[in-house]
Design an enzyme around this catalytic site. Structure first.
Site, short mmCIF file in Angstrom:
data_model
loop_
_atom_site.label_atom_id
_atom_site.label_comp_id
_atom_site.label_asym_id
_atom_site.label_seq_id
_atom_site.Cartn_x
_atom_site.Cartn_y
_atom_site.Cartn_z
N SER A 110 0.69 -1.86 -0.40
CA SER A 110 0.02 -0.21 -0.51
C SER A 110 0.89 1.25 -0.06
O SER A 110 1.75 1.41 -0.93
CB SER A 110 -0.95 -0.40 1.22
OG SER A 110 -1.97 1.06 1.37
N HIS A 123 -7.57 -5.75 -0.72
CA HIS A 123 -6.62 -4.20 -0.13
C HIS A 123 -6.09 -5.00 1.55
O HIS A 123 -4.99 -6.00 1.75
CB HIS A 123 -7.16 -3.23 0.09
CG HIS A 123 -6.09 -2.43 0.29
ND1 HIS A 123 -5.24 -1.74 -0.85
CD2 HIS A 123 -5.14 -0.96 1.24
CE1 HIS A 123 -4.67 -1.04 -0.38
NE2 HIS A 123 -4.20 -0.87 0.81
#
Length: 332
Positions: free
Chosen positions: A100, A297
């Site tokens: 990320s 995610h």
């Protein structure tokens, strides 16, 4: 001593604990250490473990005057130089694994300070946060829609730190999110923030994760992401709309061989955004959606099967590269 050091870089509001919370049998940091790698875990500026400064205190607004741009052009290079000086590996390189925001700062560094491309032998970008104009999370989209009101108010009221870690906050989250309850508030929030994948969700891992996360960040980091979402361009922070438009990061300068992994059900990083930004990269070794159609995610660090889905592949790839590197060093 024969293996390159490996640097693991966490995401926004995270910490080094993110690479450990799913335990020694599955977490990537443990797996790498078990087979002999020298594993380094960074804590990026502003989180609970990284709040020191030679002049400023976290209570000073000036302490928080940074975004992930500064992490990329100052912090990561400093860490890499420290690692290389400490380990003194003859190859003079490291392996880089980012998740990320750990990928955002990486692409800032390699596009803005290309000399550091020579110091990284291989990079792995997990859920790369570079282009974000197709965010699907209703939580983030609501914040984006109201950012023109929220952000000026935050700066006017000197709200510069976001979600600082505290024992009270951590204890409250762990109490609210018991692992025996499948649809506890943390699960509902994470579903709406990162994407739902109930079959992969490990509530014990979530319980452990909220003991460490959110770990604190600068409000300005979030607003920098907001600018990327709004204009669809990966570029440095723009202080105001009346300032001259800043030049985008030159991704074509980021020429380290890179393996890029993304999730089809990632509500923050849309697959089409990944495919779009990677078109500018000159040295992609692998571009792959992992974990099937429901992979999110959060799954990159907390999924039940993440070791078999992804981590073993990374480790096998590193092992193959180490064999090749040793051959090259022997010849030289």
């Amino acid at each position: 001593p024969d293996r390159l050091p490996v640097l693991l870089v966490h995401g926004l509001l995270g910490s080094s604990a993110d690479w450990l919370v799913i335990g020694p049998e599955d977490a990537l940091a443990y797996q790498l250490a078990k087979v002999g790698y020298d594993v380094w875990l960074i804590n990026t500026r502003g989180n609970r473990y990284s709040r020191q400064h030679v002049q400023l205190s976290p209570s000073d607004a000036a302490f928080w005057n940074f975004t992930w741009h500064e992490k990329g052009i100052y912090d990561l290079p400093a860490v890499i130089d420290y690692m290389l000086n400490d380990t003194k590996h003859p190859a003079g390189q490291i392996y880089y694994i980012g998740y990320s925001e750990g990928t955002t700062a990486y692409f800032v560094m390699t596009s803005s300070r290309p000399a550091y491309n020579r110091k990284i032998r291989l990079a792995y970008a997990l859920a790369p946060s570079v282009l974000l104009d197709s965010v699907r999370s209703p939580v983030l989209n609501s914040l984006v829609d109201n950012a023109q009101v929220i952000m000026p108010l935050a700066f006017t009221t000197n709200l510069v730190e976001l979600l600082r870690w505290s024992e009270q906050q951590s204890g409250m989250l762990q109490t609210m999110c018991p692992p025996e309850t499948k649809r506890n508030p943390c699960v509902v929030l994470f579903d709406n923030l990162f994407g739902p994948n109930p079959e992969s969700l490990d509530t014990n891992a979530i319980q452990s994760l909220v003991g460490h996360c959110p770990s604190g960040a600068a409000v300005k980091e979030v607003y920098h992401y907001h600018q990327v979402i709004q204009n669809g361009i990966f570029r440095p922070y723009q202080e105001s709309a009346v300032d001259r438009i800043v030049v985008p990061y030159n991704l074509s300068a980021s020429d380290v061989p890179v393996h890029i992994y993304y999730g089809m059900n990632d509500w923050i990083i849309h697959p089409k955004n990944v495919r779009k930004f990677t078109a500018a990269l000159p040295n992609i070794r692998e571009l792959r959606a992992v974990g099937g159609k429901k992979f999110t995610h959060l799954d990159f660090i907390a999924a039940k099967r993440i070791r078999t889905v992804l981590y073993t592949k990374i480790m096998a790839n590193l092992q193959n590269d180490m064999v090749e590197l040793l051959r090259q060093l022997e010849k030289s």
